[in-house]
Design a protein around this motif. Structure first.
Motif, PDB file in Angstrom:
ATOM      1  N   ASP A   1      43.325  53.098   4.394  1.00 51.07           N
ATOM      2  CA  ASP A   1      44.309  53.401   5.426  1.00 51.07           C
ATOM      3  C   ASP A   1      43.768  54.510   6.324  1.00 51.07           C
ATOM      4  OD1 ASP A   1      44.373  55.133   3.316  1.00 51.07           O
ATOM      5  OD2 ASP A   1      46.545  55.377   3.270  1.00 51.07           O
ATOM      6  N   TYR A   2      42.546  54.276   6.832  1.00 50.46           N
ATOM      7  CA  TYR A   2      41.909  55.259   7.702  1.00 50.46           C
ATOM      8  C   TYR A   2      42.739  55.459   8.969  1.00 50.46           C
ATOM      9  CZ  TYR A   2      40.326  51.022  10.065  1.00 50.46           C
ATOM     10  OH  TYR A   2      40.281  49.812  10.709  1.00 50.46           O
ATOM     11  N   THR A   3      42.546  56.602   9.590  1.00 49.92           N
ATOM     12  CA  THR A   3      43.299  56.911  10.798  1.00 49.92           C
ATOM     13  C   THR A   3      42.345  57.146  11.962  1.00 49.92           C
ATOM     14  OG1 THR A   3      43.287  59.281  10.299  1.00 49.92           O
ATOM     15  CG2 THR A   3      45.151  57.998   9.482  1.00 49.92           C
ATOM     16  N   HIS A   4      42.905  57.054  13.149  1.00 58.11           N
ATOM     17  CA  HIS A   4      42.166  57.429  14.342  1.00 58.11           C
ATOM     18  C   HIS A   4      42.961  58.516  15.047  1.00 58.11           C
ATOM     19  CE1 HIS A   4      40.346  53.437  13.603  1.00 58.11           C
ATOM     20  NE2 HIS A   4      39.257  54.062  14.017  1.00 58.11           N
ATOM     21  N   PHE A   5      42.254  59.548  15.420  1.00 59.70           N
ATOM     22  CA  PHE A   5      42.913  60.677  16.056  1.00 59.70           C
ATOM     23  C   PHE A   5      43.130  60.377  17.539  1.00 59.70           C
ATOM     24  CE2 PHE A   5      39.946  62.462  12.796  1.00 59.70           C
ATOM     25  CZ  PHE A   5      40.909  62.693  11.837  1.00 59.70           C
ATOM     26  N   PRO A   6      44.212  60.894  18.122  1.00 65.32           N
ATOM     27  CA  PRO A   6      44.456  60.699  19.564  1.00 65.32           C
ATOM     28  C   PRO A   6      43.505  61.561  20.390  1.00 65.32           C
ATOM     29  CG  PRO A   6      46.155  62.093  18.628  1.00 65.32           C
ATOM     30  CD  PRO A   6      45.319  61.631  17.479  1.00 65.32           C
ATOM     31  N   LEU A   7      42.202  61.339  20.156  1.00 68.41           N
ATOM     32  CA  LEU A   7      41.138  62.071  20.830  1.00 68.41           C
ATOM     33  C   LEU A   7      40.104  61.070  21.327  1.00 68.41           C
ATOM     34  CD1 LEU A   7      40.707  64.841  18.096  1.00 68.41           C
ATOM     35  CD2 LEU A   7      41.907  65.105  20.271  1.00 68.41           C
TER      36      LEU A   7
ATOM     37  N   ASP B   1      34.930  62.641  19.797  1.00 71.37           N
ATOM     38  CA  ASP B   1      35.583  63.578  18.887  1.00 71.37           C
ATOM     39  C   ASP B   1      35.961  62.905  17.575  1.00 71.37           C
ATOM     40  OD1 ASP B   1      35.394  65.739  20.599  1.00 71.37           O
ATOM     41  OD2 ASP B   1      37.290  65.297  21.591  1.00 71.37           O
ATOM     42  N   ASN B   2      36.380  61.640  17.629  1.00 70.68           N
ATOM     43  CA  ASN B   2      36.739  60.919  16.412  1.00 70.68           C
ATOM     44  C   ASN B   2      35.559  60.819  15.459  1.00 70.68           C
ATOM     45  OD1 ASN B   2      39.444  59.194  15.886  1.00 70.68           O
ATOM     46  ND2 ASN B   2      39.269  59.722  18.066  1.00 70.68           N
ATOM     47  N   ILE B   3      34.370  60.593  15.999  1.00 71.03           N
ATOM     48  CA  ILE B   3      33.178  60.516  15.157  1.00 71.03           C
ATOM     49  C   ILE B   3      32.719  61.907  14.753  1.00 71.03           C
ATOM     50  CG2 ILE B   3      30.757  59.788  15.084  1.00 71.03           C
ATOM     51  CD1 ILE B   3      31.488  57.533  17.018  1.00 71.03           C
ATOM     52  N   GLY B   4      32.698  62.842  15.708  1.00 70.08           N
ATOM     53  CA  GLY B   4      32.192  64.182  15.453  1.00 70.08           C
ATOM     54  C   GLY B   4      32.956  64.928  14.384  1.00 70.08           C
ATOM     55  N   LEU B   5      34.259  64.667  14.251  1.00 69.68           N
ATOM     56  CA  LEU B   5      35.054  65.377  13.253  1.00 69.68           C
ATOM     57  C   LEU B   5      34.681  64.997  11.827  1.00 69.68           C
ATOM     58  CD1 LEU B   5      38.578  65.433  14.931  1.00 69.68           C
ATOM     59  CD2 LEU B   5      37.118  67.382  14.416  1.00 69.68           C
ATOM     60  N   GLY B   6      33.845  63.954  11.668  1.00 67.14           N
ATOM     61  CA  GLY B   6      33.340  63.635  10.335  1.00 67.14           C
ATOM     62  C   GLY B   6      32.519  64.770   9.760  1.00 67.14           C
ATOM     63  N   ASP B   7      31.916  65.559  10.620  1.00 68.28           N
ATOM     64  CA  ASP B   7      31.147  66.738  10.207  1.00 68.28           C
ATOM     65  C   ASP B   7      31.501  67.875  11.149  1.00 68.28           C
ATOM     66  OD1 ASP B   7      29.409  68.581   9.245  1.00 68.28           O
ATOM     67  OD2 ASP B   7      27.575  67.541   9.845  1.00 68.28           O
TER      68      ASP B   7
ATOM     69  N   TYR C   1      39.234  57.604  25.257  1.00 71.14           N
ATOM     70  CA  TYR C   1      40.279  58.028  24.318  1.00 71.14           C
ATOM     71  C   TYR C   1      40.837  56.812  23.596  1.00 71.14           C
ATOM     72  CZ  TYR C   1      40.745  62.996  25.208  1.00 71.14           C
ATOM     73  OH  TYR C   1      40.534  64.343  25.232  1.00 71.14           O
ATOM     74  N   LEU C   2      40.890  56.887  22.265  1.00 67.39           N
ATOM     75  CA  LEU C   2      41.512  55.810  21.491  1.00 67.39           C
ATOM     76  C   LEU C   2      43.012  55.792  21.742  1.00 67.39           C
ATOM     77  CD1 LEU C   2      39.588  56.158  18.116  1.00 67.39           C
ATOM     78  CD2 LEU C   2      39.129  54.614  20.022  1.00 67.39           C
ATOM     79  N   GLU C   3      43.572  56.954  21.896  1.00 63.21           N
ATOM     80  CA  GLU C   3      44.983  57.072  22.290  1.00 63.21           C
ATOM     81  C   GLU C   3      45.112  58.355  23.086  1.00 63.21           C
ATOM     82  OE1 GLU C   3      49.435  57.665  20.392  1.00 63.21           O
ATOM     83  OE2 GLU C   3      47.786  57.018  19.112  1.00 63.21           O
TER      84      GLU C   3
ATOM     85  N   GLN D   1      36.443  46.890  15.514  1.00 59.98           N
ATOM     86  CA  GLN D   1      35.827  47.981  16.277  1.00 59.98           C
ATOM     87  C   GLN D   1      36.388  49.330  15.861  1.00 59.98           C
ATOM     88  OE1 GLN D   1      36.809  46.335  20.123  1.00 59.98           O
ATOM     89  NE2 GLN D   1      34.686  45.709  20.515  1.00 59.98           N
ATOM     90  N   MET D   2      37.688  49.382  15.623  1.00 66.12           N
ATOM     91  CA  MET D   2      38.297  50.629  15.177  1.00 66.12           C
ATOM     92  C   MET D   2      37.745  51.032  13.809  1.00 66.12           C
ATOM     93  SD  MET D   2      40.486  51.546  17.586  1.00 66.12           S
ATOM     94  CE  MET D   2      42.037  52.317  17.154  1.00 66.12           C
ATOM     95  N   GLN D   3      37.523  50.038  12.927  1.00 66.29           N
ATOM     96  CA  GLN D   3      36.988  50.366  11.609  1.00 66.29           C
ATOM     97  C   GLN D   3      35.546  50.858  11.718  1.00 66.29           C
ATOM     98  OE1 GLN D   3      37.157  47.281   8.597  1.00 66.29           O
ATOM     99  NE2 GLN D   3      37.315  48.849   7.027  1.00 66.29           N
ATOM    100  N   ARG D   4      34.782  50.339  12.669  1.00 69.21           N
ATOM    101  CA  ARG D   4      33.401  50.808  12.839  1.00 69.21           C
ATOM    102  C   ARG D   4      33.371  52.261  13.299  1.00 69.21           C
ATOM    103  NH1 ARG D   4      29.865  45.795  15.372  1.00 69.21           N
ATOM    104  NH2 ARG D   4      30.798  44.147  14.093  1.00 69.21           N
ATOM    105  N   ILE D   5      34.355  52.643  14.103  1.00 60.74           N
ATOM    106  CA  ILE D   5      34.431  54.052  14.510  1.00 60.74           C
ATOM    107  C   ILE D   5      34.740  54.928  13.295  1.00 60.74           C
ATOM    108  CG2 ILE D   5      35.765  55.714  15.861  1.00 60.74           C
ATOM    109  CD1 ILE D   5      36.089  53.555  17.989  1.00 60.74           C
TER     110      ILE D   5
END
Length: 715
Positions: free
Chosen positions: A511-517, A521-527, A560-562, A607-611
Motif C-alpha cells: 500500500d505504497y503512497t505517493h506524496f503530493p510533490l 521529490d517523490n524519488i529523492g525522499l527515499g534517501d 507533480y503527481l498531485e 507507472q506509479m509503482q515504478r516511481i
C-alpha cells in the motif's frame, strides 16, 4: 435589536456518551433523524455549574498561555506589532463612552433651549464636531488594527504551523492511527486555515480586555446621564429588560452544554444520499455511462424522494424546522411588548408635562439607544468570558501534542556496531510471534517462527490476508508483536535504536503512497540525506524502470503527481479546456459556483509503482556508502506487466550484492526459483518453508499452487 455574538465551542468532556443509556440520554424524533441528548449533566441545576469544569481547568491552561506569549514574543517584530494592535483596541474601546458624553451634552442644550428659547450655537457646533471626530477616530483605529492584524496573524500562523507539522511528523503508525490521538490532534488544529489557535486566543483576550474598558467607561458616563434625567433610571431598566429576555432565549439555544448525537436509519434517505455521491463523483462516471445505469439511478432516486416526502432533509434542516415550533415561549412572547414600555412611560410623562416633551423625547432616544448598546456590550462580555477558558484550553492542547508519546518505544542500543557489516546483510529471526492490529480481535500473525540468515534472498508467498505484509511491518517496527520476540543480528529488535534500525533498511509496502510533490521529490525522499542529488535521483529512476515515461512528460522530473495548490478562477468559456498548462475541471461548478483545474496525475498504476520502486532504489541500491543491509519489498510487481516484472526481478537480484532481501508476493514466479528461503503462509501462519526444489518435493500446498499457476502458461 442587534444579534449577540455567540461562540460555539466543541467541548471534550471526559466520560462516555452512550445513546442507549435511557437513564441519562433523552431520545427525540426529528423528522427522519434520531436525536440523543444528555439529560442532566452533573451539577446542571446549580447556576453556572455547566461551565464549572471548564473554569476550574483554566488554572491548568495559564502556564501554556504564558508560554505562548513568550513564543510569540520571539517571532520577528511581533511584540512591536502586538503593542500597536492593543493600543488601537483600547483606544477604540473608549470611543463609545466619549460619543455618549457628547450625546449627553446635547440633552443639556435641549434643556436650555426649552427653558430659555435659545441655543448656544458655538457649543452645538463643538458637540457636532466632537461626534464627527469620534466617528473618524473609530474608523482610523479599526483600520490601523486590521492593518496590524494581517502580519501578526501571518507570522503567528506560520510559527505554529511549523509547531503542528513537527508534532504530527514524529508520530509512529499505531500512535497516529489511534482515534484518541486523532481527536487530540484535531483539537489542536485551528478552526479555519486562515488563522491559528494562538492568534485567535490573543484576539479574544484583547477583545475581553477592551470590552471591560468599554463597559467601565460607558457605565461611568451613563450613570452621570441618568442622574440628571427625570425617570432616567426607570427608562434604562425598561430598555434593558427586552435585551435581557432576548439574551436568555439566545443563550438557552446556543450555550446548551449538553452532549448530543444524531443519526438516521431511514434506508431510503441513506440510499438517496449515496446515489447523489455516485452521480456527483467523476470517478464513477465511466461505469455509469458504460453500464447504462443513469435511467435506473434517476428512477430509484425519484422513488426515494416520493417515499420520504417532506422529511427528506439534512439534520440541520430538520433540526431548524423542529426548533421553530418551540420558539413561542412566554419569554419570547413578552420580549416585543416590553420594548414598548419606554414609549408608554414617555407618553405618560408628556401628558403630565406637555412643555417637557422635547427634552423627554431627547432623553428617551439617548437612554434607549445607550442602554441597548450597553446591554450588547454586557452580553458580549458574558459570551467572551464563557469562551476564554475553553480558548485557553485550546492553547494547552496545542502545546500538549508535542509531548504525545509514541506507542513504539525507542531502544537504547546503537545499530550496527560496525557499519561495514551491513554490506553482508542482516540476520532476522521470529520466535513464536503473534500479532493483532490495534482494534482488531483477529490475529494477523499467529505463533510464527523462522530464521533468515545474513545475505539470503527470502520470498514470502501466500494468498491475500495471509500475513505476508504484517511480517515486513513488524521487521520495520511499524508495530510491535502482541506476543513473541523478533531478533535482528541476534539482538532483540526492541532494544535497538529506532533511527539506526530504519536507516539500515529500505522498505516498499504494497500500500505504497505517493506524496503530493514532484516526481523528483517523490524519488529523492527515499534517501533524505541525498534528496537534492539529481544524479542519484535519475540513477534510482533508471533502476526502477521509470526513466523512459518520466522523460516523456512535459515537465519531466518536475511533474507533480498531485499538485498540492489548486488553481482558482471564475467562470470560463466552456471551450477553455486547459489553463496554466493543466486541464480545467468543470465538474466543480456544482458545489462552489466556480471552477478549478484538476491536480492529480494521469499516470497508470504501473507507472506509479515504478516511481515507488525508484524511491526504494534511491536508498537501497544507489548509495555506495554502507548503511543499508536489508531490503523489504511488499508485492513490488503488483501493477507491473510480465515483462516489467521480469526486468525488475533481474535488476534486484543482480544489484543486491550480499544484502538480505525479503519479498512478499501472492504470485509464484521466476523469483522463487532463485530464493534461498521460501515461506509459504496461509491463515496467518507459516505452513511450509524451504527452497523451491525442497517444497516442490514435499508436494504440499506450495507445490499445488505452483502447478496451478504454471498451468496457466502451458498450452
Amino acid at each position: 435589536m442587534s444579534t449577540f455574538p455567540i461562540r460555539r465551542k466543541q467541548r471534550n468532556r471526559k466520560g462516555v456518551f452512550n445513546p442507549e443509556d435511557t437513564a441519562n440520554v433523552r431520545h427525540t424524533r426529528v423528522g427522519i433523524w434520531d436525536l440523543y441528548e444528555e439529560i442532566d449533566p452533573k451539577l446542571a441545576k446549580i447556576p453556572g455549574a455547566s461551565r464549572l469544569e471548564t473554569y476550574l481547568d483554566l488554572g491548568n491552561s495559564l502556564p501554556f498561555v504564558w508560554r505562548m506569549l513568550k513564543d510569540v514574543g520571539s517571532i520577528r517584530s511581533c511584540w512591536t506589532l502586538l503593542f500597536g494592535y492593543l493600543v488601537m483596541e483600547l483606544a477604540a474601546a473608549l470611543i463609545p463612552a466619549l460619543s455618549l458624553w457628547y450625546s449627553s451634552q446635547l440633552l443639556v442644550i435641549v434643556e436650555k433651549a426649552v427653558e430659555h428659547r435659545s441655543v448656544d450655537q458655538s457649543i452645538l457646533f463643538k458637540i457636532a464636531a466632537g461626534r464627527f471626530t469620534c466617528s473618524c477616530l473609530k474608523r482610523i483605529f479599526v483600520h490601523i488594527k486590521r492593518r496590524l492584524s494581517v502580519p501578526l496573524n501571518q507570522r503567528i500562523k506560520q510559527h505554529y504551523s511549523a509547531h503542528i507539522f513537527s508534532a504530527m511528523a514524529r508520530l509512529d503508525v499505531p500512535t497516529f492511527d489511534d482515534p484518541l490521538i486523532q481527536r487530540q490532534l484535531e483539537a489542536a488544529l485551528p478552526a479555519n486555515s486562515r488563522s491559528s489557535i494562538a492568534w485567535d486566543t490573543m484576539q479574544m483576550t484583547s477583545r475581553l480586555v477592551s470590552t471591560v474598558v468599554q463597559l467601565l467607561s460607558q457605565l461611568g458616563v451613563l450613570v452621570g446621564v441618568l442622574r440628571e434625567q427625570q425617570d432616567g433610571v426607570l427608562l434604562a431598566l425598561l430598555s434593558f429588560v427586552p435585551a435581557l429576555l432576548h439574551w436568555n432565549n439566545v443563550a438557552r439555544t446556543y450555550f446548551n452544554p449538553r452532549i448530543w448525537a444524531a443519526t438516521t436509519k431511514n434506508e431510503e434517505y441513506i440510499k438517496m444520499e449515496g446515489m447523489k455521491r455516485v452521480v456527483n463523483n467523476a470517478s464513477h462516471r465511466k461505469e455509469i455511462v458504460a453500464g447504462g445505469m443513469w435511467e435506473h439511478l434517476v428512477k430509484r432516486y425519484n422513488s426515494a424522494i416520493a417515499s420520504i416526502g417532506d422529511a427528506a432533509s439534512s439534520y440541520t434542516e430538520a433540526r431548524t424546522a423542529y426548533t421553530v415550533r418551540d420558539r413561542l415561549t412566554i419569554q419570547s412572547f413578552l420580549e416585543e411588548p416590553m420594548r414598548e414600555l419606554p414609549q408608554i412611560v414617555f407618553t405618560l410623562r408628556a401628558v403630565q408635562h406637555p412643555a417637557a416633551i422635547p427634552l423627554s423625547l431627547a432623553s428617551l432616544n439617548l437612554i434607549t439607544q445607550t442602554t441597548t448598546s450597553f446591554s450588547y456590550v454586557v452580553f458580549q462580555f458574558l459570551a467572551e468570558t464563557g469562551s476564554i477558558a475553553e480558548q485557553f484550553a485550546g492553547v494547552r492542547k496545542l502545546y500538549e501534542i508535542r509531548n504525545i508519546p509514541n506507542k513504539i518505544a525507542d531502544g537504547t542500543i546503537p545499530y550496527p556496531e560496525n557499519a561495514q557489516s551491513l554490506n553482508q546483510g542482516v540476520a532476522i529471526e521470529f520466535r513464536n510471534v503473534s500479532f493483532k492490529y490495534p482494534g482488531s480481535e483477529q490475529y494477523a500473525l499467529r505463533n510464527t517462527s523462522f530464521k533468515i540468515k545474513q545475505g539470503q534472498l527470502c520470498v514470502i508467498v501466500g494468498s491475500n490476508g495471509s500475513g505476508k505484509s504484517t511480517i515486513l511491518k513488524l521487521i520495520a517496527r511499524l508495530y510491535d508483536p502482541t506476543e513473541g520476540e523478533i531478533y535482528i543480528d541476534d539482538r532483540e529488535i526492541r532494544t535497538l535504536r529506532l533511527a539506526d534500525l530504519r536507516r539500515a533498511m529500505s522498505v516498499l509496502f504494497q500500500d505504497y503512497t505517493h506524496f503530493p510533490l514532484s516526481i523528483k521529490d517523490n524519488i529523492g525522499l527515499g534517501d533524505p540525506a541525498h534528496a537534492d542529488d539529481e544524479g542519484r535521483i535519475k540513477q534510482a529512476a533508471a533502476l526502477g524502470g521509470a526513466t523512459e515515461f518520466i522523460e516523456r512528460l512535459d515537465e519531466g522530473f518536475d511533474t507533480y503527481l498531485e499538485r498540492p495548490v489548486r488553481d482558482h478562477y471564475s467562470g470560463l468559456p466552456e471551450g477553455t479546456t486547459t489553463l496554466f498548462g493543466r486541464p480545467v475541471d468543470y465538474t466543480n461548478i456544482r458545489g462552489v459556483g466556480g471552477m478549478e483545474s484538476t491536480n492529480s496525475s494521469t499516470l497508470s498504476g504501473g507507472q506509479m509503482q515504478r516511481i515507488a520502486l525508484s524511491r526504494s532504489f534511491m536508498r537501497s541500491l544507489v548509495s555506495e556508502e554502507p548503511g543499508v543491509g536489508l531490503l523489504l519489498f511488499d508485492e513490488p510487481s503488483a501493477s507491473l506487466d510480465p515483462t516489467a516484472e521480469h526486468d525488475l526481478f533481474e535488476r534486484l537480484r543482480q544489484l543486491r550484492g550480499n544484502k538480505t532481501m525479503i519479498f512478499s508476493s501472492h504470485r509464484f514466479g521466476n523469483l522463487t526459483r532463485h530464493a534461498d528461503l521460501i515461506l509459504y503462509m496461509n491463515d496467518s501462519v507459516v505452513q511450509e518453508e524451504g527452497t523451491h526444489e525442497s517444497l516442490i518435493r514435499q508436494e504440499g500446498e506450495y507445490a499445488r499452487i505452483w502447478m496451478l499457476q504454471a498451468r496457466a502458461f502451458l498450452p
